[in-house]
Scaffold this motif. Structure first.
Motif, PDB file in Angstrom:
ATOM      1  N   PRO A 221      -2.645 -11.900  37.391  1.00  0.00           N
ATOM      2  CA  PRO A 221      -2.293 -10.629  36.980  1.00  0.00           C
ATOM      3  C   PRO A 221      -3.215  -9.420  37.661  1.00  0.00           C
ATOM      4  N   GLY A 222      -4.535 -10.034  37.938  1.00  0.00           N
ATOM      5  CA  GLY A 222      -5.288  -8.957  38.371  1.00  0.00           C
ATOM      6  C   GLY A 222      -5.374  -8.782  39.857  1.00  0.00           C
ATOM      7  N   GLY A 223      -4.430  -9.770  40.509  1.00  0.00           N
ATOM      8  CA  GLY A 223      -4.598  -9.955  42.003  1.00  0.00           C
ATOM      9  C   GLY A 223      -4.154  -8.755  42.989  1.00  0.00           C
ATOM     10  N   THR A 224      -3.740  -7.586  42.204  1.00  0.00           N
ATOM     11  CA  THR A 224      -3.198  -6.427  42.961  1.00  0.00           C
ATOM     12  C   THR A 224      -4.306  -5.263  42.920  1.00  0.00           C
ATOM     13  N   TRP A 225      -4.547  -5.295  41.870  1.00  0.00           N
ATOM     14  CA  TRP A 225      -5.451  -3.790  41.472  1.00  0.00           C
ATOM     15  C   TRP A 225      -7.030  -4.342  41.269  1.00  0.00           C
ATOM     16  N   ALA A 226      -7.336  -5.292  40.950  1.00  0.00           N
ATOM     17  CA  ALA A 226      -8.981  -5.528  41.224  1.00  0.00           C
ATOM     18  C   ALA A 226      -9.380  -5.645  42.444  1.00  0.00           C
ATOM     19  N   PRO A 227      -8.782  -6.058  43.561  1.00  0.00           N
ATOM     20  CA  PRO A 227      -9.305  -6.041  44.670  1.00  0.00           C
ATOM     21  C   PRO A 227      -9.197  -4.772  45.321  1.00  0.00           C
ATOM     22  N   ARG A 228      -8.263  -4.110  45.033  1.00  0.00           N
ATOM     23  CA  ARG A 228      -8.402  -2.449  45.576  1.00  0.00           C
ATOM     24  C   ARG A 228      -9.269  -1.746  44.953  1.00  0.00           C
ATOM     25  N   LEU A 229      -9.456  -1.932  43.755  1.00  0.00           N
ATOM     26  CA  LEU A 229     -10.780  -1.177  43.029  1.00  0.00           C
ATOM     27  C   LEU A 229     -12.034  -1.571  43.406  1.00  0.00           C
ATOM     28  N   VAL A 230     -12.248  -2.954  43.899  1.00  0.00           N
ATOM     29  CA  VAL A 230     -13.486  -3.128  44.465  1.00  0.00           C
ATOM     30  C   VAL A 230     -13.738  -2.679  45.767  1.00  0.00           C
ATOM     31  N   LEU A 231     -12.643  -2.666  46.510  1.00  0.00           N
ATOM     32  CA  LEU A 231     -12.497  -2.111  47.867  1.00  0.00           C
ATOM     33  C   LEU A 231     -13.061  -0.616  47.536  1.00  0.00           C
ATOM     34  N   LEU A 232     -12.462   0.183  46.742  1.00  0.00           N
ATOM     35  CA  LEU A 232     -12.578   1.543  46.675  1.00  0.00           C
ATOM     36  C   LEU A 232     -14.296   1.474  46.146  1.00  0.00           C
ATOM     37  N   ASN A 233     -14.884   0.720  45.362  1.00  0.00           N
ATOM     38  CA  ASN A 233     -16.227   0.823  45.200  1.00  0.00           C
ATOM     39  C   ASN A 233     -17.035   0.518  46.225  1.00  0.00           C
ATOM     40  N   GLY A 234     -16.661  -0.354  47.235  1.00  0.00           N
ATOM     41  CA  GLY A 234     -17.329  -0.677  48.527  1.00  0.00           C
ATOM     42  C   GLY A 234     -17.368   0.665  49.367  1.00  0.00           C
ATOM     43  N   VAL A 235     -16.338   1.442  49.427  1.00  0.00           N
ATOM     44  CA  VAL A 235     -16.083   2.451  50.230  1.00  0.00           C
ATOM     45  C   VAL A 235     -17.117   3.720  49.633  1.00  0.00           C
ATOM     46  N   GLY A 236     -17.054   3.757  48.402  1.00  0.00           N
ATOM     47  CA  GLY A 236     -17.798   4.871  47.658  1.00  0.00           C
ATOM     48  C   GLY A 236     -19.326   4.580  47.944  1.00  0.00           C
ATOM     49  N   MET A 237     -19.925   3.294  47.830  1.00  0.00           N
ATOM     50  CA  MET A 237     -21.138   2.808  48.045  1.00  0.00           C
ATOM     51  C   MET A 237     -21.573   3.341  49.534  1.00  0.00           C
ATOM     52  N   ILE A 238     -20.756   3.069  50.426  1.00  0.00           N
ATOM     53  CA  ILE A 238     -21.179   3.458  51.968  1.00  0.00           C
ATOM     54  C   ILE A 238     -21.261   4.768  52.003  1.00  0.00           C
ATOM     55  N   ALA A 239     -20.409   5.429  51.481  1.00  0.00           N
ATOM     56  CA  ALA A 239     -20.488   6.841  51.418  1.00  0.00           C
ATOM     57  C   ALA A 239     -21.762   7.559  50.697  1.00  0.00           C
ATOM     58  N   ALA A 240     -22.005   6.897  49.752  1.00  0.00           N
ATOM     59  CA  ALA A 240     -23.334   7.403  48.812  1.00  0.00           C
ATOM     60  C   ALA A 240     -24.376   7.031  49.670  1.00  0.00           C
ATOM     61  N   GLY A 241     -24.522   6.107  50.725  1.00  0.00           N
ATOM     62  CA  GLY A 241     -25.781   5.727  51.695  1.00  0.00           C
ATOM     63  C   GLY A 241     -25.738   6.947  52.510  1.00  0.00           C
ATOM     64  N   LEU A 242     -24.635   7.133  53.190  1.00  0.00           N
ATOM     65  CA  LEU A 242     -24.660   8.246  54.204  1.00  0.00           C
ATOM     66  C   LEU A 242     -24.828   9.738  53.696  1.00  0.00           C
ATOM     67  N   PHE A 243     -24.581   9.862  52.565  1.00  0.00           N
ATOM     68  CA  PHE A 243     -24.846  11.259  51.866  1.00  0.00           C
ATOM     69  C   PHE A 243     -26.052  10.906  51.091  1.00  0.00           C
ATOM     70  N   VAL A 244     -27.203  11.417  51.589  1.00  0.00           N
ATOM     71  CA  VAL A 244     -28.449  11.182  50.702  1.00  0.00           C
ATOM     72  C   VAL A 244     -28.611  12.236  49.663  1.00  0.00           C
ATOM     73  N   MET A 245     -28.933  11.859  48.526  1.00  0.00           N
ATOM     74  CA  MET A 245     -29.288  12.364  47.659  1.00  0.00           C
ATOM     75  C   MET A 245     -30.819  13.307  47.854  1.00  0.00           C
ATOM     76  N   ASP A 246     -30.604  14.534  47.167  1.00  0.00           N
ATOM     77  CA  ASP A 246     -32.142  15.454  47.642  1.00  0.00           C
ATOM     78  C   ASP A 246     -33.127  14.806  46.891  1.00  0.00           C
ATOM     79  N   PRO A 247     -34.315  14.987  47.398  1.00  0.00           N
ATOM     80  CA  PRO A 247     -35.701  14.573  46.545  1.00  0.00           C
ATOM     81  C   PRO A 247     -35.684  15.366  45.324  1.00  0.00           C
ATOM     82  N   ALA A 248     -36.204  14.894  44.157  1.00  0.00           N
ATOM     83  CA  ALA A 248     -36.101  15.520  42.807  1.00  0.00           C
ATOM     84  C   ALA A 248     -37.267  15.112  41.981  1.00  0.00           C
ATOM     85  N   ASP A 249     -37.677  15.902  41.242  1.00  0.00           N
ATOM     86  CA  ASP A 249     -38.454  15.672  39.918  1.00  0.00           C
ATOM     87  C   ASP A 249     -39.534  14.921  40.296  1.00  0.00           C
TER      88      ASP A 249
END
Length: 219
Positions: free
Chosen positions: A90-118
């Motif tokens: 039942p989860g064989g289609t969307w669970a992996p796709r969403l985990v993949l998107l999560n991984g891509v988001g993490m890579i992008a979050a690493g490449l786009f650095v958050m500003d120094p703060a507080d």
């Protein structure tokens, strides 16, 4: 009796799938350990005030950047393995796709650095200040990663529910809700929001790793 020999191609595919799923098993613990170790040791950092992403700044900022990128790559590889392991379920289609998107988001979050703060790194003025373009990029990437991870947990909840595994179904939904609430509290400016976000994110990430470990041993 003569032992049954699996075709070489079948054995190789099984080993390949297991290796890919192992990447998903490793991703979350690696990211959590590296992040929390820095949170505990880097001067001026306070988890109740600073998101873990801000660790990408300062002389050791490269370590958190690499942490995001490596964990993201492992998550992407793990998603490919999960697609094979969950095929036909039942989860064989969307669970992996969403985990993949999560991984891509993490890579992008690493490449786009958050500003120094507080006040972090030491010497940074109090408050958030004006956000740079790469900080906006980080926030967008992080939002995509979190939304995908929350959705993946809920899809896994449905997957386990339909499989008759009520305990895992409940745990999946709890993990997704922990991140949903933690992120919501942080975005609303709630007290210690960075802490609730960290707890929610690590909980959801570790749950996906746990599920991956379950399917790795089932291969």
């Amino acid at each position: 009796m003569t032992a049954i020999q699996l075709p070489a191609t079948s054995t190789a595919k099984t080993l390949s799938t297991r290796s890919l799923v192992t990447a998903a098993v490793v991703a979350a613990p690696l990211w959590a350990v590296v992040s929390l170790a820095q949170a505990a040791t880097r001067e001026g950092y306070d988890l109740t005030r600073h998101p873990l992403s801000v660790l990408s700044n300062g002389s050791l900022g490269w370590l958190q950047i690499a942490n995001f990128v490596v964990a993201g790559l492992l998550t992407v590889a793990g998603a490919i393995g999960l697609r094979r392991a969950l095929h036909g379920t039942p989860g064989g289609t969307w669970a992996p796709r969403l985990v993949l998107l999560n991984g891509v988001g993490m890579i992008a979050a690493g490449l786009f650095v958050m500003d120094p703060a507080d006040g972090f790194p030491v010497g940074t003025p109090a408050g958030m200040g004006t956000l740079s373009w790469h900080s906006y990029g980080h926030l967008a990437a992080g939002s995509i990663a979190f939304i995908a991870l929350i959705a993946a947990c809920y899809v896994l909840g449905r997957h386990f529910s339909r499989a008759g595994n009520r305990g895992y179904a409940i745990a999946s939904r709890i993990a997704g809700t922990a991140l949903l609430l933690g992120n919501g509290w942080a975005m609303s400016g709630g007290k210690a929001g960075s802490l609730t976000l960290a707890i929610g994110a690590i909980t959801a990430m570790l749950w996906v790793s746990f599920v991956a470990a379950r399917y790795r041993h089932a291969r």
